[in-house]
Design a protein around this motif. Structure first.
Motif, PDB file in Angstrom:
ATOM      1  N   GLY A  82       0.933  -1.225  -0.304  1.00  0.00           N
ATOM      2  CA  GLY A  82       0.145  -0.113  -0.035  1.00  0.00           C
ATOM      3  C   GLY A  82       0.799   1.472   0.043  1.00  0.00           C
ATOM      4  N   SER A  83       1.860   1.426  -1.001  1.00  0.00           N
ATOM      5  CA  SER A  83       2.863   2.392  -0.818  1.00  0.00           C
ATOM      6  C   SER A  83       2.387   3.792  -1.462  1.00  0.00           C
ATOM      7  CB  SER A  83       4.014   1.864  -1.753  1.00  0.00           C
ATOM      8  OG  SER A  83       3.767   1.463  -3.019  1.00  0.00           O
ATOM      9  N   GLY A  84       1.177   3.785  -2.070  1.00  0.00           N
ATOM     10  CA  GLY A  84       0.593   5.187  -2.317  1.00  0.00           C
ATOM     11  C   GLY A  84       1.757   5.897  -3.221  1.00  0.00           C
ATOM     12  N   LYS A  85       2.169   6.996  -2.861  1.00  0.00           N
ATOM     13  CA  LYS A  85       3.227   7.969  -3.666  1.00  0.00           C
ATOM     14  C   LYS A  85       4.639   7.513  -3.399  1.00  0.00           C
ATOM     15  CE  LYS A  85      -0.154  11.507  -5.184  1.00  0.00           C
ATOM     16  NZ  LYS A  85      -0.058  12.732  -5.495  1.00  0.00           N
ATOM     17  N   GLY A  86       4.901   6.771  -2.499  1.00  0.00           N
ATOM     18  CA  GLY A  86       6.210   6.292  -2.078  1.00  0.00           C
ATOM     19  C   GLY A  86       6.622   7.047  -1.123  1.00  0.00           C
ATOM     20  N   PHE A  87       6.118   8.018  -0.002  1.00  0.00           N
ATOM     21  CA  PHE A  87       6.740   9.044   0.599  1.00  0.00           C
ATOM     22  C   PHE A  87       7.447   8.341   1.614  1.00  0.00           C
ATOM     23  CE2 PHE A  87       3.219  12.044  -0.185  1.00  0.00           C
ATOM     24  CZ  PHE A  87       3.406  12.137  -1.588  1.00  0.00           C
ATOM     25  N   ILE A  88       7.044   7.138   2.271  1.00  0.00           N
ATOM     26  CA  ILE A  88       7.748   6.626   3.454  1.00  0.00           C
ATOM     27  C   ILE A  88       9.032   5.679   2.957  1.00  0.00           C
ATOM     28  CG2 ILE A  88       6.570   4.591   3.787  1.00  0.00           C
ATOM     29  CD1 ILE A  88       6.694   4.880   6.626  1.00  0.00           C
ATOM     30  N   LEU A  89       8.915   5.100   1.538  1.00  0.00           N
ATOM     31  CA  LEU A  89       9.960   4.361   1.081  1.00  0.00           C
ATOM     32  C   LEU A  89      11.264   5.524   0.662  1.00  0.00           C
ATOM     33  CD1 LEU A  89       8.249   2.078  -1.425  1.00  0.00           C
ATOM     34  CD2 LEU A  89       9.229   1.556   0.793  1.00  0.00           C
ATOM     35  N   HIS A  90      10.702   6.669   0.201  1.00  0.00           N
ATOM     36  CA  HIS A  90      11.783   7.693  -0.004  1.00  0.00           C
ATOM     37  C   HIS A  90      12.643   8.058   1.209  1.00  0.00           C
ATOM     38  CE1 HIS A  90      13.349  11.696  -1.073  1.00  0.00           C
ATOM     39  NE2 HIS A  90      12.846  12.074  -0.113  1.00  0.00           N
ATOM     40  N   ASP A  91      11.737   8.215   2.260  1.00  0.00           N
ATOM     41  CA  ASP A  91      12.377   8.439   3.696  1.00  0.00           C
ATOM     42  C   ASP A  91      13.154   7.351   4.056  1.00  0.00           C
ATOM     43  OD1 ASP A  91      10.983  11.014   3.746  1.00  0.00           O
ATOM     44  OD2 ASP A  91       9.156  10.294   4.984  1.00  0.00           O
ATOM     45  N   PHE A  92      12.826   6.028   3.826  1.00  0.00           N
ATOM     46  CA  PHE A  92      13.938   5.020   4.242  1.00  0.00           C
ATOM     47  C   PHE A  92      15.105   5.121   3.507  1.00  0.00           C
ATOM     48  CE2 PHE A  92      10.094   2.542   5.583  1.00  0.00           C
ATOM     49  CZ  PHE A  92      10.342   2.266   6.981  1.00  0.00           C
ATOM     50  N   LEU A  93      15.042   5.496   2.305  1.00  0.00           N
ATOM     51  CA  LEU A  93      16.325   5.714   1.343  1.00  0.00           C
ATOM     52  C   LEU A  93      17.101   6.735   2.043  1.00  0.00           C
ATOM     53  CD1 LEU A  93      15.266   5.062  -2.199  1.00  0.00           C
ATOM     54  CD2 LEU A  93      16.529   3.674  -0.697  1.00  0.00           C
ATOM     55  N   GLU A  94      16.495   7.679   2.569  1.00  0.00           N
ATOM     56  CA  GLU A  94      17.365   8.923   3.015  1.00  0.00           C
ATOM     57  C   GLU A  94      17.926   8.394   4.495  1.00  0.00           C
ATOM     58  OE1 GLU A  94      15.260  12.901   2.997  1.00  0.00           O
ATOM     59  OE2 GLU A  94      15.687  12.910   0.952  1.00  0.00           O
ATOM     60  N   SER A  95      16.982   7.729   5.293  1.00  0.00           N
ATOM     61  CA  SER A  95      17.440   7.697   6.608  1.00  0.00           C
ATOM     62  C   SER A  95      18.403   6.333   6.689  1.00  0.00           C
ATOM     63  CB  SER A  95      16.139   7.049   7.422  1.00  0.00           C
ATOM     64  OG  SER A  95      16.541   6.724   8.853  1.00  0.00           O
ATOM     65  N   VAL A  96      18.495   5.404   5.739  1.00  0.00           N
ATOM     66  CA  VAL A  96      19.288   4.367   5.722  1.00  0.00           C
ATOM     67  C   VAL A  96      19.905   4.154   4.292  1.00  0.00           C
ATOM     68  CG1 VAL A  96      20.150   1.902   6.218  1.00  0.00           C
ATOM     69  CG2 VAL A  96      18.275   3.486   7.440  1.00  0.00           C
ATOM     70  N   GLU A 116      10.073  10.106  -7.705  1.00  0.00           N
ATOM     71  CA  GLU A 116      11.156   9.547  -8.562  1.00  0.00           C
ATOM     72  C   GLU A 116      12.039   8.499  -8.448  1.00  0.00           C
ATOM     73  OE1 GLU A 116      10.562   9.833 -11.822  1.00  0.00           O
ATOM     74  OE2 GLU A 116       8.545  10.791 -11.583  1.00  0.00           O
ATOM     75  N   ASP A 117      12.507   8.901  -6.996  1.00  0.00           N
ATOM     76  CA  ASP A 117      13.652   8.015  -6.466  1.00  0.00           C
ATOM     77  C   ASP A 117      13.218   6.618  -6.283  1.00  0.00           C
ATOM     78  OD1 ASP A 117      12.531   8.861  -4.231  1.00  0.00           O
ATOM     79  OD2 ASP A 117      14.063   9.100  -3.015  1.00  0.00           O
ATOM     80  N   VAL A 118      12.103   6.281  -5.884  1.00  0.00           N
ATOM     81  CA  VAL A 118      11.489   5.002  -5.679  1.00  0.00           C
ATOM     82  C   VAL A 118      10.681   4.543  -6.571  1.00  0.00           C
ATOM     83  CG1 VAL A 118      12.046   5.521  -3.248  1.00  0.00           C
ATOM     84  CG2 VAL A 118       9.742   5.725  -4.014  1.00  0.00           C
ATOM     85  N   LYS A 119      10.247   5.178  -7.531  1.00  0.00           N
ATOM     86  CA  LYS A 119       9.170   4.920  -8.799  1.00  0.00           C
ATOM     87  C   LYS A 119       9.549   3.521  -9.202  1.00  0.00           C
ATOM     88  CE  LYS A 119       6.273   6.830 -12.362  1.00  0.00           C
ATOM     89  NZ  LYS A 119       6.091   7.928 -12.950  1.00  0.00           N
ATOM     90  N   PRO A 120      11.035   3.530  -9.811  1.00  0.00           N
ATOM     91  CA  PRO A 120      11.360   2.215 -10.452  1.00  0.00           C
ATOM     92  C   PRO A 120      11.266   0.891  -9.571  1.00  0.00           C
ATOM     93  CG  PRO A 120      13.006   3.927 -10.647  1.00  0.00           C
ATOM     94  CD  PRO A 120      12.150   4.352  -9.516  1.00  0.00           C
ATOM     95  N   PHE A 121      10.994   0.934  -8.252  1.00  0.00           N
ATOM     96  CA  PHE A 121      10.859  -0.232  -7.309  1.00  0.00           C
ATOM     97  C   PHE A 121       9.306  -0.402  -7.082  1.00  0.00           C
ATOM     98  CE2 PHE A 121      14.773   2.124  -6.328  1.00  0.00           C
ATOM     99  CZ  PHE A 121      15.665   1.408  -6.956  1.00  0.00           C
ATOM    100  N   CYS A 122       8.531   0.251  -7.496  1.00  0.00           N
ATOM    101  CA  CYS A 122       7.209   0.283  -7.332  1.00  0.00           C
ATOM    102  C   CYS A 122       6.267  -0.285  -8.258  1.00  0.00           C
ATOM    103  CB  CYS A 122       6.462   1.548  -6.565  1.00  0.00           C
ATOM    104  SG  CYS A 122       7.470   2.200  -5.020  1.00  0.00           S
ATOM    105  N   GLN A 123       5.030  -0.875  -7.874  1.00  0.00           N
ATOM    106  CA  GLN A 123       4.247  -1.620  -9.079  1.00  0.00           C
ATOM    107  C   GLN A 123       2.743  -1.677  -8.571  1.00  0.00           C
ATOM    108  OE1 GLN A 123       4.711  -6.008  -9.575  1.00  0.00           O
ATOM    109  NE2 GLN A 123       6.329  -5.620  -8.312  1.00  0.00           N
ATOM    110  N   VAL A 124       2.089  -1.777  -9.470  1.00  0.00           N
ATOM    111  CA  VAL A 124       0.586  -1.967  -9.141  1.00  0.00           C
ATOM    112  C   VAL A 124       0.254  -3.243  -8.967  1.00  0.00           C
ATOM    113  CG1 VAL A 124      -1.756  -1.667 -10.374  1.00  0.00           C
ATOM    114  CG2 VAL A 124       0.111   0.012 -10.618  1.00  0.00           C
ATOM    115  N   GLY A 125      -0.390  -3.476  -7.828  1.00  0.00           N
ATOM    116  CA  GLY A 125      -0.745  -4.928  -7.672  1.00  0.00           C
ATOM    117  C   GLY A 125      -1.475  -4.944  -6.414  1.00  0.00           C
TER     118      GLY A 125
END
Length: 220
Positions: A82-96, A116-125
């Motif tokens: 349920g990644s939505g627009k990837g906000f927390i994934l972006h924050d994980f990349l910045e955090s670690v 954009e920085d996490v878009k390549p790793f996200c998909q519809v499903g």
């Protein structure tokens, strides 16, 4: 399995007018718009969803808290169901820096407008059938997503989260503890399918074999 308070760091900062949600426009009409999880839900008016879901950094404190709690290190893999627009994934990349992230969401619009920085790793499903191998992720999270599923998909989603995880798991779902919170939840929600008390959610966890951590969002 433990009760965690991660999303509470941001949830309680939002003010909500519960009555206005059901009096400004026909609630059934706006809910029909919201469940498409398209523009109206993400970037339309507040009546039909988020009212413009823009990155503002608020999820960074949640990501940092999870990193500390679960000992996330570079090279570890994190999945957001349920990644939505990837906000927390972006924050994980910045955090670690160096962590590997993946996201899946039922919303084509959400994935298309993922950062954009996490878009390549996200998909519809769908959460009920995750396209990942067994024990692939060190941390699987799902925030304010699973309560949008009917019980058959909900049960399947918990089992899938268990299957793809080789480490920590955390889910956050909406719930209610009394009649006032139940009414507020009914007023505020647009897409929720599973309305449960904490005791009922615990029953679901046991029935599905979910062993991860959890958090409940209440509308006080």
């Amino acid at each position: 399995m433990a009760l965690r308070e991660f999303v509470s760091l941001v949830h309680k900062s939002t003010k909500r007018d519960y009555v206005a949600r059901v009096t400004q426009r026909d609630k059934a009409d706006v809910a029909e718009m919201a469940i498409k999880f398209d523009f109206d839900y993400w970037d339309g008016s507040r009546e039909t969803g988020y009212g413009g879901y823009k990155y503002d950094g608020r999820w960074r404190k949640v990501a940092d808290a999870m990193v500390e709690a679960y000992g996330i290190k570079p090279g570890m893999r994190i999945l957001d169901v349920g990644s939505g627009k990837g906000f927390i994934l972006h924050d994980f990349l910045e955090s670690v820096p160096g962590v590997e992230v993946a996201g899946i969401d039922v919303s084509t619009y959400g994935v298309e407008h993922t950062m954009e920085d996490v878009k390549p790793f996200c998909q519809v499903g769908t959460a009920s059938k995750l396209p990942y191998s067994d024990k692939h992720f060190d941390l699987v999270i799902s925030i304010n997503t699973l309560h949008n599923l009917y019980n058959y998909d909900l049960y399947a989603a918990f089992k899938e989260i268990e299957r793809v995880s080789r480490g920590a798991k955390y889910i956050c779902v909406e719930g209610y503890r009394n009649e006032r919170e139940k009414v507020n939840l009914m007023y505020w929600q647009l897409t929720c399918r599973a309305f449960h008390t904490p005791e009922e959610w615990d029953f679901v966890f046991k029935q599905t074999g979910y062993t991860g951590d959890h958090e409940f969002i209440f509308f006080e």
